[in-house]
Design a protein around this motif. Sequence first.
Motif, mmCIF file in Angstrom:
data_model
loop_
_atom_site.group_PDB
_atom_site.id
_atom_site.type_symbol
_atom_site.label_atom_id
_atom_site.label_comp_id
_atom_site.label_asym_id
_atom_site.label_seq_id
_atom_site.Cartn_x
_atom_site.Cartn_y
_atom_site.Cartn_z
ATOM 1 N N HIS A 36 0.816 -1.207 0.000
ATOM 2 C CA HIS A 36 0.000 0.000 0.000
ATOM 3 C C HIS A 36 0.858 1.270 0.000
ATOM 4 O O HIS A 36 0.547 2.228 -0.715
ATOM 5 N N GLU A 37 1.923 1.276 0.774
ATOM 6 C CA GLU A 37 2.792 2.461 0.785
ATOM 7 C C GLU A 37 3.458 2.663 -0.579
ATOM 8 O O GLU A 37 3.638 3.794 -1.021
ATOM 9 N N ASP A 38 3.799 1.569 -1.250
ATOM 10 C CA ASP A 38 4.322 1.682 -2.619
ATOM 11 C C ASP A 38 3.272 2.313 -3.542
ATOM 12 O O ASP A 38 3.594 3.163 -4.382
ATOM 13 N N PHE A 39 2.018 1.906 -3.380
ATOM 14 C CA PHE A 39 0.922 2.467 -4.166
ATOM 15 C C PHE A 39 0.774 3.966 -3.906
ATOM 16 O O PHE A 39 0.648 4.761 -4.850
ATOM 17 N N ILE A 40 0.805 4.371 -2.641
ATOM 18 C CA ILE A 40 0.668 5.785 -2.292
ATOM 19 C C ILE A 40 1.832 6.587 -2.880
ATOM 20 O O ILE A 40 1.641 7.684 -3.411
ATOM 21 N N THR A 41 3.030 6.043 -2.807
ATOM 22 C CA THR A 41 4.188 6.721 -3.401
ATOM 23 C C THR A 41 3.978 6.923 -4.899
ATOM 24 O O THR A 41 4.227 8.012 -5.423
ATOM 25 N N GLN A 91 6.864 9.847 2.151
ATOM 26 C CA GLN A 91 6.684 8.500 1.606
ATOM 27 C C GLN A 91 7.953 7.674 1.687
ATOM 28 O O GLN A 91 7.895 6.459 1.911
ATOM 29 N N GLN A 92 9.093 8.297 1.552
ATOM 30 C CA GLN A 92 10.335 7.552 1.721
ATOM 31 C C GLN A 92 10.399 7.002 3.138
ATOM 32 O O GLN A 92 10.732 5.831 3.349
#
Length: 169
Positions: A93-98, A127-128
């Motif tokens: 999910h965090e990859d998607f948000i990035t 995001q990083q």
Amino acid sequence: MLSKKMISLLSEQVKNEFESAYLYLIAADYFHSEGLPGFASWYINHSKEEVEHAMIFYDYIHRNNERVQFFNLEPTRTIYSSLTKPLEDTIVHEDFITTCINQIYEVAAKEKDYRTTNFLTWFITEQQEEEENAHANMNKLNLFGNNPAGLYLLDKEMGNRYGKHNKGE
């Protein structure tokens, strides 16, 4: 002045951030049910952060004298059955948000919307950090999660990262 496309993308990000908050509450619920209050606390506090992020986008749109376009939230109710799955979902999910934030930035740069590119710089840095935390949590669970004492200590560490989520605890 924000373009119609930019208003739509920023509004979509409001939705994405609220969906993030919901996803993290689902994970918190799972960890509570597994007797891991530290993990649950971490996810509850992270959920609150995501709501704050949504509101930052919301406020930015309004500060530019525009209205937010509201989209239906589309969270899925995941039923977790392992300790690693919520952490894996967090990474994805965090990859998607990035990716979403990078796409908004790309459009802003193409439109020469320097105000929005400047606004998004904080989110790019954030995001990083989000991705680093997600991977660190997974690495620690992989290292210590199969050992009950290690899992106990990791749960304590997770709970101490933000402090308690509820003043009543």
